[in-house]
Scaffold this motif. Sequence first.
Motif, PDB file in Angstrom:
ATOM      1  N   ILE A   1       3.390   8.865  14.045  1.00 20.17           N
ATOM      2  CA  ILE A   1       2.417   9.749  14.687  1.00 20.17           C
ATOM      3  C   ILE A   1       2.152   9.411  16.152  1.00 20.17           C
ATOM      4  N   ASN A   2       2.429   8.161  16.578  1.00 17.15           N
ATOM      5  CA  ASN A   2       2.148   7.795  17.969  1.00 17.15           C
ATOM      6  C   ASN A   2       3.342   8.020  18.899  1.00 17.15           C
ATOM      7  N   LYS A   3       4.446   8.554  18.371  1.00 19.19           N
ATOM      8  CA  LYS A   3       5.602   8.866  19.216  1.00 19.19           C
ATOM      9  C   LYS A   3       5.341  10.160  19.976  1.00 19.19           C
ATOM     10  N   LEU A   4       5.825  10.243  21.192  1.00 15.13           N
ATOM     11  CA  LEU A   4       5.619  11.463  21.971  1.00 15.13           C
ATOM     12  C   LEU A   4       6.376  12.654  21.378  1.00 15.13           C
ATOM     13  N   ILE A   5       7.469  12.394  20.664  1.00 13.92           N
ATOM     14  CA  ILE A   5       8.184  13.512  20.030  1.00 13.92           C
ATOM     15  C   ILE A   5       7.333  14.156  18.938  1.00 13.92           C
ATOM     16  N   TYR A   6       6.335  13.415  18.449  1.00 12.72           N
ATOM     17  CA  TYR A   6       5.435  13.940  17.417  1.00 12.72           C
ATOM     18  C   TYR A   6       3.999  14.042  17.924  1.00 12.72           C
TER      19      TYR A   6
ATOM     20  N   LYS B   1      17.782  -9.770  19.037  1.00 15.71           N
ATOM     21  CA  LYS B   1      19.230  -9.501  18.977  1.00 15.71           C
ATOM     22  C   LYS B   1      19.725  -9.195  17.556  1.00 15.71           C
ATOM     23  N   ARG B   2      18.866  -8.584  16.770  1.00 16.97           N
ATOM     24  CA  ARG B   2      19.292  -8.143  15.440  1.00 16.97           C
ATOM     25  C   ARG B   2      20.045  -6.820  15.516  1.00 16.97           C
ATOM     26  N   VAL B   3      19.834  -6.076  16.605  1.00 14.37           N
ATOM     27  CA  VAL B   3      20.581  -4.843  16.842  1.00 14.37           C
ATOM     28  C   VAL B   3      21.135  -4.885  18.259  1.00 14.37           C
ATOM     29  N   ASP B   4      22.247  -4.177  18.449  1.00  9.96           N
ATOM     30  CA  ASP B   4      22.879  -4.142  19.767  1.00  9.96           C
ATOM     31  C   ASP B   4      22.523  -2.863  20.526  1.00  9.96           C
ATOM     32  N   VAL B   5      22.436  -1.776  19.772  1.00  7.24           N
ATOM     33  CA  VAL B   5      22.072  -0.467  20.314  1.00  7.24           C
ATOM     34  C   VAL B   5      21.030   0.128  19.386  1.00  7.24           C
ATOM     35  N   ALA B   6      20.077   0.858  19.923  1.00  8.79           N
ATOM     36  CA  ALA B   6      19.051   1.460  19.072  1.00  8.79           C
ATOM     37  C   ALA B   6      18.620   2.809  19.614  1.00  8.79           C
ATOM     38  N   TRP B   7      18.295   3.698  18.688  1.00  7.37           N
ATOM     39  CA  TRP B   7      17.736   4.998  19.039  1.00  7.37           C
ATOM     40  C   TRP B   7      16.233   4.842  19.163  1.00  7.37           C
ATOM     41  N   THR B   8      15.684   5.291  20.276  1.00  5.73           N
ATOM     42  CA  THR B   8      14.233   5.213  20.423  1.00  5.73           C
ATOM     43  C   THR B   8      13.723   6.361  21.290  1.00  5.73           C
ATOM     44  N   THR B   9      12.434   6.576  21.207  1.00  9.39           N
ATOM     45  CA  THR B   9      11.796   7.681  21.920  1.00  9.39           C
ATOM     46  C   THR B   9      10.621   7.147  22.737  1.00  9.39           C
ATOM     47  N   GLU B  10      10.045   8.019  23.551  1.00 10.33           N
ATOM     48  CA  GLU B  10       8.875   7.633  24.346  1.00 10.33           C
ATOM     49  C   GLU B  10       7.645   7.461  23.447  1.00 10.33           C
ATOM     50  N   PRO B  11       6.766   6.511  23.787  1.00 11.45           N
ATOM     51  CA  PRO B  11       6.751   5.669  24.995  1.00 11.45           C
ATOM     52  C   PRO B  11       7.560   4.379  24.889  1.00 11.45           C
ATOM     53  N   THR B  12       8.210   4.133  23.717  1.00 16.44           N
ATOM     54  CA  THR B  12       8.983   2.902  23.551  1.00 16.44           C
ATOM     55  C   THR B  12      10.104   2.797  24.584  1.00 16.44           C
TER      56      THR B  12
ATOM     57  N   MET C   1      -5.575  11.870  23.751  1.00 21.11           N
ATOM     58  CA  MET C   1      -4.924  11.071  22.706  1.00 21.11           C
ATOM     59  C   MET C   1      -5.678   9.761  22.479  1.00 21.11           C
ATOM     60  N   PRO C   2      -5.549   9.166  21.277  1.00 20.11           N
ATOM     61  CA  PRO C   2      -6.222   7.881  21.015  1.00 20.11           C
ATOM     62  C   PRO C   2      -5.739   6.795  21.973  1.00 20.11           C
ATOM     63  N   LYS C   3      -6.640   5.944  22.394  1.00 19.91           N
ATOM     64  CA  LYS C   3      -6.303   4.898  23.363  1.00 19.91           C
ATOM     65  C   LYS C   3      -5.281   3.901  22.822  1.00 19.91           C
ATOM     66  N   ASP C   4      -5.270   3.699  21.485  1.00 14.47           N
ATOM     67  CA  ASP C   4      -4.312   2.734  20.951  1.00 14.47           C
ATOM     68  C   ASP C   4      -2.876   3.265  20.970  1.00 14.47           C
ATOM     69  N   TYR C   5      -2.698   4.551  21.299  1.00 15.55           N
ATOM     70  CA  TYR C   5      -1.352   5.097  21.452  1.00 15.55           C
ATOM     71  C   TYR C   5      -0.715   4.641  22.763  1.00 15.55           C
ATOM     72  N   TYR C   6      -1.532   4.155  23.702  1.00 12.69           N
ATOM     73  CA  TYR C   6      -1.020   3.789  25.019  1.00 12.69           C
ATOM     74  C   TYR C   6      -0.208   2.495  25.010  1.00 12.69           C
ATOM     75  N   GLY C   7      -0.277   1.752  23.924  1.00  9.57           N
ATOM     76  CA  GLY C   7       0.443   0.479  23.860  1.00  9.57           C
ATOM     77  C   GLY C   7      -0.066  -0.524  24.880  1.00  9.57           C
ATOM     78  N   GLY C   8      -1.350  -0.397  25.232  1.00  8.82           N
ATOM     79  CA  GLY C   8      -1.939  -1.335  26.185  1.00  8.82           C
ATOM     80  C   GLY C   8      -1.654  -1.014  27.630  1.00  8.82           C
ATOM     81  N   ASN C   9      -0.934   0.096  27.872  1.00 14.20           N
ATOM     82  CA  ASN C   9      -0.597   0.432  29.261  1.00 14.20           C
ATOM     83  C   ASN C   9      -0.623   1.958  29.417  1.00 14.20           C
ATOM     84  N   LYS C  10      -1.776   2.477  29.823  1.00 12.89           N
ATOM     85  CA  LYS C  10      -1.918   3.923  29.948  1.00 12.89           C
ATOM     86  C   LYS C  10      -1.001   4.497  31.028  1.00 12.89           C
ATOM     87  N   ALA C  11      -0.767   3.726  32.096  1.00  9.31           N
ATOM     88  CA  ALA C  11       0.075   4.212  33.195  1.00  9.31           C
ATOM     89  C   ALA C  11       1.494   4.500  32.709  1.00  9.31           C
ATOM     90  N   ILE C  12       2.033   3.594  31.876  1.00 14.01           N
ATOM     91  CA  ILE C  12       3.383   3.816  31.340  1.00 14.01           C
ATOM     92  C   ILE C  12       3.376   5.001  30.380  1.00 14.01           C
TER      93      ILE C  12
END
Length: 354
Positions: free
Chosen positions: A56-61, A200-211, A286-297
Motif C-alpha cells: 500500500i505504500n508503493k507509489l504504483i498503488y 548481496k542476496r540478489v544481483d538485480v531486483a525489480w522495484t518501484t518508487e519511492p524505493t 499521504m501518511p507521514k510513515d510512507y515517506y520513509g523518513g525523507n519527505k523530500a525524496i
Amino acid sequence: MRHAVRVFPSSRSTRSSGPARLVRVLCATAVTACALGLAAPSAHAADKIIIMVGGINKLIYLPPKLAENLGYFKEEGLDVELQSQPAGVDAENELLAGAVQAVVGYYDHSIDLQSKGKEVTSITQLLLVPGGMEMVRSDLADSVRSMADLKGKTLGVTGLGSSSSFLAQYLASRAGLKTSDYSMLPVGAGNTLIAAMKQKRVDVAWTTEPTTSILLASGAAKVLVDMSSVDGTRAALGGLYPASSVYVHRSWMNSHKAESQKLARAFVKTLKYIQTHSAEDIADKMPKDYYGGNKAIYVQALKASLAMYSPDGKMPAGGPEQVLKVMAGFNPNIKGKNIDLSKTYTNEFVDQIK
C-alpha cells in the motif's frame, strides 16, 4: 439477514373458521410484513468492501490510500477497508480465498488467473505502465549492463508468481535467456528489498518508487531497465503495459453493479485529483510513515511518477493485447491457451463517469 416471524396456532385457533380465522391470518401476515419492513434498512445497508493492496505504500498503488484520505469512498456511500500485502500475488490469493472483495494490483493477474480457470475483471485502470525499474547492484554495474548479462545471477522479485516475476522473466527471455539461466528470489518490497540488495542476496531486483529513489540516492544500485515512463516501457517491452488496476471476481462485479460503479467513480475522482495537483499537494495527503523518513525524496519520486497514472481509469487501446503477448512469451500456462481478453477488463463503469 433473514428475519422470520413464526405464528404458532393454539388448539382453539385450529378449530375456528370463517371470519375470525381470516382476521387472525391477516394479522399474522401484517406482523410478518412489519418485521420484514423493519429489517429492510439493515438488509440494504452498504456492506463493507475490503480492498487488498499489493504494497500500500508503493507509489504504483498510491490511489487507494489517497482516495480514502480525500474521503472519496465515503462520498460514494461506501464502507471501504484497505489492507496490504507485500506482493500482488498475495493480494490475489486473498481475493480467491474470498477474504476480500477487491484487489489493487497489476492487471496481468487477470490474464494469468483466466488461464487457471479463475475469472477476475479489472474495473478501473490506474497505471498506464509498470512504473518500476530493474535495478542492478552498484558493484555489478560494470559487468551487468543489460538483461542478457544475467546468466548465473539471482533476480529479486516481490513474490514468486507476482507481476515483477512476470516482467523479469519476459525481459530475460527477450534478451535470449532461458528460465534455467538464472534464479529468482522473493524479497518483498521496500526495506526488505533494500536489505537483500545490501546483503548481496540478489544481483538485480525489480522495484518501484519511492524505493527506487532511495536506492539511487544511497548509491546502492543503478538502473538497468526503466519502465517508469511510457517511452521507457515501449523501449523495454515493445508497447504499453497497463499495470496497477482495481480488479474483482467477475461474479461479484455482476452481482454488485452499484458498488462497482461507486468504486470506479471514487478511483476516477482520485486519478483526476492526481492530474490537477502538485506532487507536494498529493504527498501532504499521504501518511507521514510512507515517506520513509525523507519527505523530500518521496516528493521527488512522486514528481517523477505522475505521468504513469491513467488520466481517466480506462484501459488503453492495445494494452490487454500487449500484456498477453508479454505473458505468453514465457508463461507455459498461457502459451497456446485461448484467453478471452474481453473478460479480463471492462470500461463499463468508467465510461459512465462524466
